[in-house]
Write a protein that holds these residues in place. Sequence first.
Motif, short mmCIF file in Angstrom:
data_model
loop_
_atom_site.label_atom_id
_atom_site.label_comp_id
_atom_site.label_asym_id
_atom_site.label_seq_id
_atom_site.Cartn_x
_atom_site.Cartn_y
_atom_site.Cartn_z
N ALA A 45 0.84 -1.20 0.00
CA ALA A 45 0.00 0.00 0.00
C ALA A 45 0.87 1.25 0.00
O ALA A 45 0.59 2.22 -0.69
N GLY A 46 1.94 1.22 0.77
CA GLY A 46 2.85 2.37 0.81
C GLY A 46 3.52 2.62 -0.53
O GLY A 46 3.66 3.76 -0.97
N ALA A 47 3.93 1.56 -1.21
CA ALA A 47 4.58 1.71 -2.52
C ALA A 47 3.59 2.25 -3.54
O ALA A 47 3.93 3.13 -4.35
N ARG A 62 -2.36 21.23 -3.46
CA ARG A 62 -3.52 20.79 -2.66
C ARG A 62 -3.89 19.35 -2.97
O ARG A 62 -4.15 18.56 -2.06
N PHE A 63 -3.94 18.97 -4.25
CA PHE A 63 -4.32 17.61 -4.61
C PHE A 63 -3.32 16.60 -4.04
O PHE A 63 -3.71 15.60 -3.45
N ARG A 64 -2.04 16.85 -4.22
CA ARG A 64 -1.04 15.91 -3.71
C ARG A 64 -1.06 15.87 -2.18
O ARG A 64 -0.90 14.81 -1.58
N ALA A 65 -1.31 16.99 -1.53
CA ALA A 65 -1.36 17.02 -0.06
C ALA A 65 -2.51 16.17 0.48
O ALA A 65 -2.45 15.66 1.60
N ALA A 66 -3.56 15.99 -0.33
CA ALA A 66 -4.70 15.19 0.13
C ALA A 66 -4.35 13.71 0.28
O ALA A 66 -5.09 12.96 0.92
N TRP A 67 -3.22 13.28 -0.26
CA TRP A 67 -2.77 11.91 -0.04
C TRP A 67 -2.11 11.77 1.33
O TRP A 67 -1.86 10.67 1.81
N GLY A 68 -1.77 12.89 1.98
CA GLY A 68 -1.04 12.89 3.25
C GLY A 68 -1.61 12.00 4.34
O GLY A 68 -0.86 11.28 5.01
N PRO A 69 -2.94 12.02 4.58
CA PRO A 69 -3.47 11.13 5.63
C PRO A 69 -3.17 9.66 5.38
O PRO A 69 -3.03 8.88 6.33
N GLY A 70 -3.03 9.26 4.13
CA GLY A 70 -2.68 7.88 3.82
C GLY A 70 -1.28 7.54 4.29
O GLY A 70 -1.04 6.47 4.87
N ALA A 73 -1.41 7.18 8.07
CA ALA A 73 -2.05 5.95 8.50
C ALA A 73 -1.13 4.74 8.33
O ALA A 73 -1.18 3.80 9.12
N LEU A 74 -0.29 4.78 7.29
CA LEU A 74 0.64 3.67 7.03
C LEU A 74 1.96 3.83 7.79
O LEU A 74 2.80 2.94 7.75
N GLY A 75 2.14 4.98 8.45
CA GLY A 75 3.38 5.23 9.18
C GLY A 75 4.56 5.44 8.26
O GLY A 75 5.68 5.06 8.57
N MET A 76 4.31 6.07 7.10
CA MET A 76 5.35 6.28 6.11
C MET A 76 5.62 7.76 5.92
O MET A 76 4.72 8.58 6.09
N PRO A 77 6.84 8.10 5.52
CA PRO A 77 7.13 9.51 5.23
C PRO A 77 6.43 9.95 3.95
O PRO A 77 6.29 9.17 3.00
N GLU A 78 6.01 11.18 3.93
CA GLU A 78 5.33 11.75 2.77
C GLU A 78 6.37 12.39 1.85
O GLU A 78 7.25 13.11 2.32
N PRO A 79 6.29 12.15 0.53
CA PRO A 79 7.24 12.80 -0.37
C PRO A 79 7.04 14.33 -0.34
O PRO A 79 5.93 14.80 -0.16
N PRO A 80 8.13 15.08 -0.50
CA PRO A 80 7.98 16.54 -0.49
C PRO A 80 7.18 17.02 -1.70
O PRO A 80 7.16 16.38 -2.74
N ILE A 81 6.52 18.16 -1.52
CA ILE A 81 5.70 18.74 -2.58
C ILE A 81 6.25 20.12 -2.90
O ILE A 81 6.32 20.98 -2.02
#
Length: 158
Positions: A45-47, A62-70, A73-81
Amino acid sequence: MAGLAGKAKDAIADAEASAMRVNQALDRYLRSSILGVQQVLVNRAGAILRDVALRSPVDTGRFRAAWGPGFEALGMPEPPISKLTLAAAMEGRRNGSASVTMTDEKAEAIITNGVSYGPFLEAGFSPQAPSGFVRRTLDEHAARLMDDIRRVEVDGVR
């Protein structure tokens, strides 16, 4: 206007069909893996989420930031935007949702980007993202899962 809405609806239906193929491949992979259902789910799921987020178009972020809660929830770092303002980040995160449920019998991750123009981006109405960027990412991951399954069946490697 009906043409745009119809194309967006078709794009979402295609992405949902691709998600179903990922679910079927993942179910088969889980039955062949010794890693354990929970670890396989989080890894895969993280990949998938990382690849979808990196392919998501960025204008305000804004669109890419909306993936942030995912990612959270998975305990993964979010790619920079790039080009992300605080206001866009906050609004994007309000439009995203995620749940990860793990029991002995079941593991499920549901990650939603609820930005209202998301279906139009998926349908290709942005010069910044090709049509079907979510669907194509899901299809690629389903194919990788099937390759992994074949490798397990042939080599016994998990």
